[in-house]
Design an enzyme around this catalytic site. Sequence first.
Site, PDB file in Angstrom:
ATOM      1  N   ASP A  11       1.055  -0.507   0.021  1.00 50.67           N
ATOM      2  CA  ASP A  11       0.513   0.124  -0.404  1.00 50.67           C
ATOM      3  C   ASP A  11       0.859   1.683   0.206  1.00 50.67           C
ATOM      4  O   ASP A  11       1.512   1.506   0.544  1.00 50.67           O
ATOM      5  CB  ASP A  11      -0.957   0.098   1.156  1.00 50.67           C
ATOM      6  N   ASP A 106      -3.230   2.444  -6.214  1.00 48.21           N
ATOM      7  CA  ASP A 106      -2.255   1.830  -4.992  1.00 48.21           C
ATOM      8  C   ASP A 106      -2.022   0.991  -4.640  1.00 48.21           C
ATOM      9  O   ASP A 106      -1.173   1.244  -3.263  1.00 48.21           O
ATOM     10  CB  ASP A 106      -1.484   3.871  -4.364  1.00 48.21           C
ATOM     11  N   GLU A 107      -2.441  -0.378  -4.631  1.00 46.40           N
ATOM     12  CA  GLU A 107      -2.898  -0.898  -3.019  1.00 46.40           C
ATOM     13  C   GLU A 107      -2.479  -2.304  -4.043  1.00 46.40           C
ATOM     14  O   GLU A 107      -4.007  -2.528  -5.105  1.00 46.40           O
ATOM     15  CB  GLU A 107      -4.109  -0.546  -2.749  1.00 46.40           C
TER      16      GLU A 107
END
Length: 370
Positions: A11, A106-107
């Site tokens: 993350d 983003d993860e």
Amino acid sequence: MAGQRTILHADMDAFYASVEQRDRPELRGRPVVVGGAPEARGVVAAASYEARAFGVRSALPMSRALRLCPEAVRVSPRFDRYGEVSRQVMAVFRSMTPLIEPLSLDEAFLDITMQTTAHGGAEAAARRLKAEVRRVTALNVSIGGGANKTVAKIASDAGKPDGLLIVAAGAERAFLAPLPIRALSGIGPKAEALLTAAGIRTIGELAEADAGQLERMFGSRGVQLREMARGIDQRPVEPVQERKSISAETTFAHDVVDGSDLRQELRRLADEAARRLRERRMRARTIVLKLRYSNFRTITRRATRAQPTDERDVIAGEAERLLDVVVEPGDRFRLIGVTCGHLSGLEASGQLSLWAPGDARATPAGDAKL
DNA sequence: TCTGGGGTCCTAGGACCC
DNA sequence: TCTGGGGTCCTAGGACCC
């Protein structure tokens, strides 16, 4: 029974804000808030750690964020840019294992069960990923790891920022027990309130709760929640996921009463949705109109067609028909939107098509859902 | 303080068919 | 005169996530 797995959750730290600080050195060290303008009823999409020190959080109304932190620099989001960086990050993840499941730009979850030994353990593998992400993007990623998704996800949150936390096999339940129930993905404000009212505040208390009581409160999900609280979670990492809908919506800077203004925006949104459908070589059978009144009440109305479509005029026409049925003179709206659902690939609607990389949410190019 | 935009999943009720 | 059970499709709303 499946053997012991090793799952990582990666993350990026304050992703959009960090990209802006990286690209614009004058922003480094300053509170940065990414999101829409306060006059346009924007909210915070991401806040740098400097801004978080003032209590600024994601989803906060921008007007309030700037009152909390007047010296903050507000930056309008540049999603194309974040998408580029996201592809680089996902490529790094994919260089370790093909079993990656992007959750957003983003993860991602990574299943490194088969790679752990070669890398000298989960922690060494995570360290390598962090270094490689930093080398390629100059950004920090927090990584959590453990036997399943629930544990990995919470571990990455617990380590932030720039964290690295691996929960040892067998230690899952003890790791989770002291944390607040809200830390569990799937427990939001409503569930939290219900559980708190029942005297359940920590994940440990949820793990001990009465199954019958949880089932009365949450239905079949109640028992699943308790399993998660016990550190039990068999969900696999799924690299390919089918996209279910494509939507476009607008919140007006000021409430709209005029029908022709609504219609004009609706046509623009239909155009946008149609464009994105064609980009992905998909067609939709259901058209959903979404309206939010000035008092925030939200309604949806939908139409399902016999044949799937990717044509702007068909989508706009259906949406306008639904609009005509709903809108009464004098109604004030703050949002209008269009969702295309019930998607199929072109080949399913009778046209020749090669496999299209854009069809799936997760693709070899690392194209996370946008 | 006044609430974005992109999604996923679940529930519950009704129509319709056999 | 009273009233099945299962299955599928569709619709509307809501909780939740990033």
